[in-house]
Motif scaffolding. Structure first.
Motif, short mmCIF file in Angstrom:
data_model
loop_
_atom_site.label_atom_id
_atom_site.label_comp_id
_atom_site.label_asym_id
_atom_site.label_seq_id
_atom_site.Cartn_x
_atom_site.Cartn_y
_atom_site.Cartn_z
N LEU A 186 0.81 -1.20 0.00
CA LEU A 186 0.00 0.00 0.00
C LEU A 186 0.85 1.26 0.00
CD1 LEU A 186 -2.90 -1.14 2.34
CD2 LEU A 186 -2.86 -1.05 -0.17
N ASN A 187 2.03 1.18 0.62
CA ASN A 187 2.95 2.33 0.61
C ASN A 187 3.74 2.47 -0.68
OD1 ASN A 187 2.25 3.22 3.16
ND2 ASN A 187 3.82 2.01 4.18
N ASN A 188 3.76 1.40 -1.50
CA ASN A 188 4.57 1.40 -2.72
C ASN A 188 3.75 1.20 -3.98
OD1 ASN A 188 7.59 1.43 -1.89
ND2 ASN A 188 6.61 0.05 -0.44
N GLN A 189 2.46 1.45 -3.92
CA GLN A 189 1.60 1.29 -5.10
C GLN A 189 2.09 2.20 -6.21
OE1 GLN A 189 -2.78 0.82 -4.56
NE2 GLN A 189 -2.28 1.58 -2.52
N ILE A 190 2.10 1.65 -7.41
CA ILE A 190 2.44 2.45 -8.57
C ILE A 190 1.20 3.21 -8.97
CG2 ILE A 190 3.16 2.38 -10.98
CD1 ILE A 190 4.63 -0.26 -10.28
N GLN A 191 1.32 4.50 -9.03
CA GLN A 191 0.17 5.32 -9.42
C GLN A 191 0.04 5.32 -10.94
OE1 GLN A 191 -1.84 6.53 -7.07
NE2 GLN A 191 -0.45 5.63 -5.57
#
Length: 192
Positions: A186-191
């Motif tokens: 969740l902290n590293n989701q690719i936008q």
């Protein structure tokens, strides 16, 4: 909602979601969730992720439990997830032993191919490209990377032993447990 590669996650079961046992998880009473695992699944669901489970269950072929026992374990998991706002989208399992030489027993990629078909990820030779595969053993990760999945090792279950043995697939991310993985993702989701 159709699953995009960024919204599907594949988990192993024993040692990742629930306690593993050397003598096999054989009944509802022996199916015990690991601390925080169900909450992690709910957190990921609430962020829009679909969860598929890919699990070797050779205890079926060995006669340690029946298909009804397996369904009862999975019903318990679903029942415990519900009040947390979580759910498992699909469960794929291999009932065979190594002696069957099947294509579905991890590390063979058969279960991953079934998941790719289910989620309509057939566009390339790597249909699960960048889909996280989370397991506690090398065979879990190998089955996923065969189709392009991104390997994640949790240190629960057999995870510590797997890490100590080394030879992990390139790029394997290491997490203390399923909740640590969920927070990392969740902290590293690719936008997009």
């Amino acid at each position: 909602m159709s699953a995009s590669s960024s919204k599907l996650i594949i988990f192993d079961r024993d040692g990742v979601i629930n306690e593993d046992r050397d003598d096999y998880v054989k009944s509802v009473d022996e199916w015990i969730p690991l601390p925080g695992s169900l909450e992690a699944i709910a957190l990921l669901n609430q962020a829009g992720y679909q969860i598929a489970i890919a699990t070797n269950q050779s205890g079926l072929a060995r006669g340690y439990f029946t298909i009804n026992d397996l369904h009862a374990m999975h019903s318990k998991m679903e029942r415990l997830l519900q009040p947390l706002g979580g759910k498992i989208d699909s469960i794929f399992f291999c009932p065979h032993t190594d002696a069957h030489a099947c294509d579905c027993r991890k590390p063979a990629p058969g279960l991953m191919k079934e998941i790719a078909l289910r989620y309509k990820k057939l566009s390339s030779t790597q249909p699960l490209l960048d889909v996280p595969i989370v397991g506690d053993s090398l065979r879990d990760l190998e089955a996923g990377i065969a189709l392009g999945a991104a390997p994640h090792l949790v240190l629960t279950g057999k995870g510590q032993k797997t890490l100590a043995k080394g030879n992990l697939p390139e790029g394997t991310q290491i997490h203390a447990d399923l909740m640590a993985f969920a927070i990392w993702l969740l902290n590293n989701q690719i936008q997009n």
